[in-house]
Design an enzyme around this catalytic site. Sequence first.
Site, PDB file in Angstrom:
ATOM      1  N   GLU A 299       8.635 -14.391   5.152  1.00 43.64           N
ATOM      2  CA  GLU A 299       7.592 -13.643   4.451  1.00 43.64           C
ATOM      3  C   GLU A 299       7.201 -14.414   3.187  1.00 43.64           C
ATOM      4  O   GLU A 299       8.043 -14.968   2.491  1.00 43.64           O
ATOM      5  CB  GLU A 299       8.139 -12.263   4.075  1.00 43.64           C
ATOM      6  CG  GLU A 299       7.198 -11.420   3.238  1.00 43.64           C
ATOM      7  CD  GLU A 299       7.890 -10.182   2.674  1.00 43.64           C
ATOM      8  OE1 GLU A 299       7.197  -9.189   2.433  1.00 43.64           O
ATOM      9  OE2 GLU A 299       9.128 -10.226   2.473  1.00 43.64           O
ATOM     10  N   LYS A 360       2.323  -6.087   8.122  1.00 42.73           N
ATOM     11  CA  LYS A 360       3.382  -5.167   7.715  1.00 42.73           C
ATOM     12  C   LYS A 360       2.861  -3.732   7.699  1.00 42.73           C
ATOM     13  O   LYS A 360       1.840  -3.436   7.072  1.00 42.73           O
ATOM     14  CB  LYS A 360       3.907  -5.560   6.337  1.00 42.73           C
ATOM     15  CG  LYS A 360       5.119  -4.757   5.878  1.00 42.73           C
ATOM     16  CD  LYS A 360       5.645  -5.266   4.540  1.00 42.73           C
ATOM     17  CE  LYS A 360       6.907  -4.538   4.113  1.00 42.73           C
ATOM     18  NZ  LYS A 360       7.438  -5.030   2.837  1.00 42.73           N
ATOM     19  N   CYS A 411      10.650  -7.681   6.002  1.00 45.34           N
ATOM     20  CA  CYS A 411      11.418  -7.273   4.818  1.00 45.34           C
ATOM     21  C   CYS A 411      12.004  -5.878   4.948  1.00 45.34           C
ATOM     22  O   CYS A 411      12.769  -5.605   5.868  1.00 45.34           O
ATOM     23  CB  CYS A 411      10.553  -7.413   3.571  1.00 45.34           C
ATOM     24  SG  CYS A 411      11.524  -7.561   2.037  1.00 45.34           S
TER      25      CYS A 411
END
Length: 548
Positions: A299, A360, A411
């Site tokens: 990321e 995301k 994440c």
Amino acid sequence: MPLTLESEDRSKDLAEAGARPSRLRRIGARLWRGAPRSALAALCGIALALSFPSAGIWPLSVLAVAGLSLLTYGRTARQGAWTGFVFGLVFMLWLLLWIDVIGYDAWALLSVAEAAFLALMGAGLAVVSRVRFWPLWTACLWVAQEWARDRVPLGGFPWGRLAFANTSSPFTPLAALGGAPLVSFAVALSGALLAAVVLALRTREGRARSTRLAAACGVGAVAAGLVGYAIPLPTAGTTAGGPASAQIAVIQGNVPHAGMDFLGRPMQVLQNHVQATVALMAEVEAGKAPRPQLVIWPENSSDVNPYTTPEAYGAIQAAAQLTGVPMLVGALVDGPDAQHVLNEGIVWDPVKGPGAHYTKQHPVPFGEYVPFRSILMKYITRLQRVARDFYPGDKTGILQVGPARIGDVICFEVAYDGIVHDAVAKGGRVIVVQTNNATYEHTDQPDQQFAMSRLRAIEHGRAVVIAATSGISAVIAPDGSVVARTRLATQAELDVKVPLRDGLTLADRLGAGPEWALSFVGLGAVAFAVWTGSAVWTRRRKRAGTPA
């Protein structure tokens, strides 16, 4: 001599003035009497925090549950709520200390908000302790508390689940049957049964019966942990959906420095990842490392938008051409309007350039977007650092990268059951976690998130590949064992043969069903205990001749 109206008023004032100190003394006395219980609750909260990484003393999670069960047993709902709040506040303050990087106010407010859920659970524990089989209802209430915290407010915050303290314990294999909720249930049940052992041994009446009860509860507490050893965990790849394995390279380029300003100057993080990729391919050309079939960047590995920055586009394309295989690149790109940005994993072909991508789905409140921005920005100027809100994606991260069909999560998304479940149920043969923990580099946060990834491997029977900008990057086998990992704050590369799997675990098939079922059983037990308690109270009042 009769009192005048004036003297009556004066008498009332004096009486009320005398009553106020008395009331304050009663409150003070009540708090003083409760101080030892509050202190013990705080110690139990510390014990639970130490069961999580980086200390990782998982047996303390069982003992913490046992301690809280003893402290709330037979208490009123109000006493249970206060005990649960003290327990939860100390636990969360210790566990989430890494949030002080953002600000001490954010750390304190989040801890208080999460402790409120544990206060409600404490009230429930006190209520159900009055009915039969209370250890079972206690375990269900732990799941219910986590179920609520995972979802509200603002999409929830799953940190601190009992399952995440038990990602390498005898309870862990249960994740393959019922996911993280079943692991939390088993840990809580074991702890509650230990509390029942203590209570049974303290009973003076019916010594023989109490001994038998204590023995039965002790056996149940041990069985709740050992049953996981009977669950087989897969390790080999399968060929139903393609090749049984893939050689995957993970690039950890590192960042200039940790903290909120980890990016440094523009293009610096991107250049670090290009350099690490060049170093890996030099090893490959020298015959010191196998040639990868795909490469994973983390990321934010491109700290500028490659679609609008020709220099960034050229750097990534050159790295892809050097590897000769598809790469997965993490980048921030412009959103649907000027106020938003997208956090994406982009499949980058060495010939065609950028292609499919995953956005995301669950941005982090106050870290990646500001809720109620127009109001809060007036009072908290520090929020201006979040210049643009992250726009959430609406599709699961199923991407074909070379020979591997991956399930990509980004994440903090690894903490949310539903996002990871969908990435597997919809066809991901390996789970890829692209993450950037550089903000929290010198805290417990990277270790805590790494532990979650280990649980996900077992839960879904998939290898997990973690690519982090500054660590921890790793490859985890489907049985949760760590194949390879990097150190924090270093530039590193991993080049590992990773199994690709197709079958679904029972946890995959059941989804969120066990969590909902256990939560409703726990809430139902509270309702039943309240109803039966009210009925008993009504009967007693009637016997005494007092209207209910």
